[in-house]
Design a protein around this motif. Sequence first.
Motif, mmCIF file in Angstrom:
data_model
loop_
_atom_site.group_PDB
_atom_site.id
_atom_site.type_symbol
_atom_site.label_atom_id
_atom_site.label_comp_id
_atom_site.label_asym_id
_atom_site.label_seq_id
_atom_site.Cartn_x
_atom_site.Cartn_y
_atom_site.Cartn_z
ATOM 1 N N THR A 1 0.838 -1.097 -0.014
ATOM 2 C CA THR A 1 0.041 0.001 0.058
ATOM 3 C C THR A 1 0.868 1.323 0.175
ATOM 4 O O THR A 1 1.691 1.381 0.678
ATOM 5 C CB THR A 1 -0.954 -0.126 1.236
ATOM 6 O OG1 THR A 1 -1.623 -1.193 1.120
ATOM 7 C CG2 THR A 1 -1.887 1.335 1.260
ATOM 8 N N ASN A 2 0.685 2.145 -0.865
ATOM 9 C CA ASN A 2 1.150 3.482 -0.922
ATOM 10 C C ASN A 2 0.796 4.177 0.469
ATOM 11 O O ASN A 2 -0.320 4.841 0.612
ATOM 12 C CB ASN A 2 0.768 4.267 -2.075
ATOM 13 C CG ASN A 2 1.598 5.495 -2.455
ATOM 14 O OD1 ASN A 2 2.414 6.103 -1.530
ATOM 15 N ND2 ASN A 2 1.426 6.302 -3.434
ATOM 16 N N PRO A 3 1.768 4.694 1.150
ATOM 17 C CA PRO A 3 1.448 5.516 2.346
ATOM 18 C C PRO A 3 0.901 6.974 2.184
ATOM 19 O O PRO A 3 0.309 7.495 2.830
ATOM 20 C CB PRO A 3 2.879 5.686 3.184
ATOM 21 C CG PRO A 3 3.752 5.177 2.064
ATOM 22 C CD PRO A 3 3.288 4.490 1.058
ATOM 23 N N LYS A 4 1.295 7.130 0.806
ATOM 24 C CA LYS A 4 0.665 8.718 0.366
ATOM 25 C C LYS A 4 -0.340 8.837 -0.458
ATOM 26 O O LYS A 4 -0.976 9.537 -0.912
ATOM 27 C CB LYS A 4 1.886 9.345 -0.316
ATOM 28 C CG LYS A 4 3.151 9.459 0.455
ATOM 29 C CD LYS A 4 4.212 10.242 -0.295
ATOM 30 C CE LYS A 4 5.449 10.672 0.555
ATOM 31 N NZ LYS A 4 6.567 11.407 -0.179
ATOM 32 N N GLY A 5 -1.245 7.480 -0.778
ATOM 33 C CA GLY A 5 -2.168 7.308 -1.362
ATOM 34 C C GLY A 5 -3.396 7.784 -0.689
ATOM 35 O O GLY A 5 -3.572 8.045 0.559
#
Length: 541
Positions: A360-364
């Motif tokens: 998962t992209n933490p900045k998504g």
Amino acid sequence: MLGVVLVVNGSFGGNQLVFRYPPVTRNRVSHETMQEYNTRASMQPNYDPNRPSSSGNTSTNFPQKRPESKKNKYTFAPYENPGVTLSVLLIPKRSQCNKVLDLTLSNVFFVGFPALLIEPEGEEKGETPPGDIKDSQHGEDGEKDKEKEITAFNIVFCLSEEYASKVKIYGHLSKILAGALKHEQKRCRYLTEEVKKMMRVREAWLSAQSGKNPPDREQLTANLLQVSSLAEQLKQIFHDLKETGIAHAQLNHWVPVSLNIEDPANYPLFPFRPYQTVLLNAVEDSPLGPKTKLGSDLPPDSSSALRKLFDVACPKKTFAEIQTEIGIPLYQLYRLAAHLVYWNKAKVISVLHAHNVYVTNPKGEITSALCQEFNQAFYAWKLPEVLHLFNSPRELSDVNTWSKNEGTEIVVWLLRRNLLVNLHNFYYLTIPREGNSSKHTFNITSYSSLAKERMSGGGSTLSEHETTHVKKLDDSSNTYKLLLRLLPYFRGKHHMEEIMWRENVSREDLKKVTEKYKSIVISCLRQDEHDFLLFSRSATN
């Protein structure tokens, strides 16, 4: 970005601010604006000196001198300044026209490209501002001046302090818009006609101001947008640049204009690789399908190679495979991909493979609209639940076990929206140091030419104790010989796919080396820094 302003100069009354979006929030019309309006009104043939003035006075409409005590009573934020004030500042002398104008007022940047439409005759260039061109429409040259109604104009972007690094590029965008408007003005006097429409609306609005009630600027703006296609396009450009950084418009439904706040000169130069692929950002059918909505957005004279790329692009095909299929040189394919990345139409990723690892992209950013869109595409799944499954790194082969038909499509959907990041295996040489020796010795002769080239860049030469330890492992096997070739890449700077491409080795052979010599070679799973420097620029918009 605070707003966009259109200022013109012409024989109809000097410098005029004809459109400003978003509208200002002042609770009154400035004295300067009303004074200028009353002056213009008094010069009209049907002027009635006995009618009440727009400023609330009943005796005369001629401008009256303001009391000295009230001269500096009102102050405004830079963008809120009266149009009379800004129009003088934003249309400079002719010597300063046809070049980028960068004006700073209290940390607010006004960036534009004042463009001359007509070069006045009989005056020395550079001495007189466009606003000083005399209006002689009532004299012998009246018919001639009618053809010169607009002599200069400027589309100005108003930027807050946080946009300081973008001042140069916004000046370039204003220049692009100025060139398109000059073309349409020359072709069909488009700018003149649009300005006339907006001026009529503004004059009617000003004539209705009594000074008793706060002015309804929202209604003024709505009226301007209703009568002028140019005003509507400037509004759309403002919103697109502010929200996405990219704007596409067709001025007067004729001249296409594309704007991007990313400066190509400052774009990262990390090259593309044959093992990567292009992932288009918008599709019509399946996320893996070749047909895209992007193709219909292309202008009629667009590159045929670009259209071919749209037809065959697929995240399961590498650049090398796409090149073979459409029959163009690899360097040209890279240029097409870079073009799409710059305009946020695609991103470049590692080709989809069963061994790819995603997290998962933490900045998504997840919104309710995004969740709804996901549910429509994959009705059996919920977006938060899927992202939770990627809280720990997962291989694509694992994802396909969840849903044989939809696993890969779900990953592609998430990649398009920057909700996942691809992790890569990087390798590090970890040989315990014996004693305090830190000397560096010769390069091992079995290094490949590419490996030696990488070593010359620094950071890959073996130290004395590393060389000694590696020589102790010599068993004359092919795996050991391959280890010697790959040693320069075991500094954590190259991931598995990069090593495989550079040295033309298979994944199985590379794994044999790392397994056999795991006592000195360790792997680390992390994101490639170039993935977020270049390939996913849409995440920053």
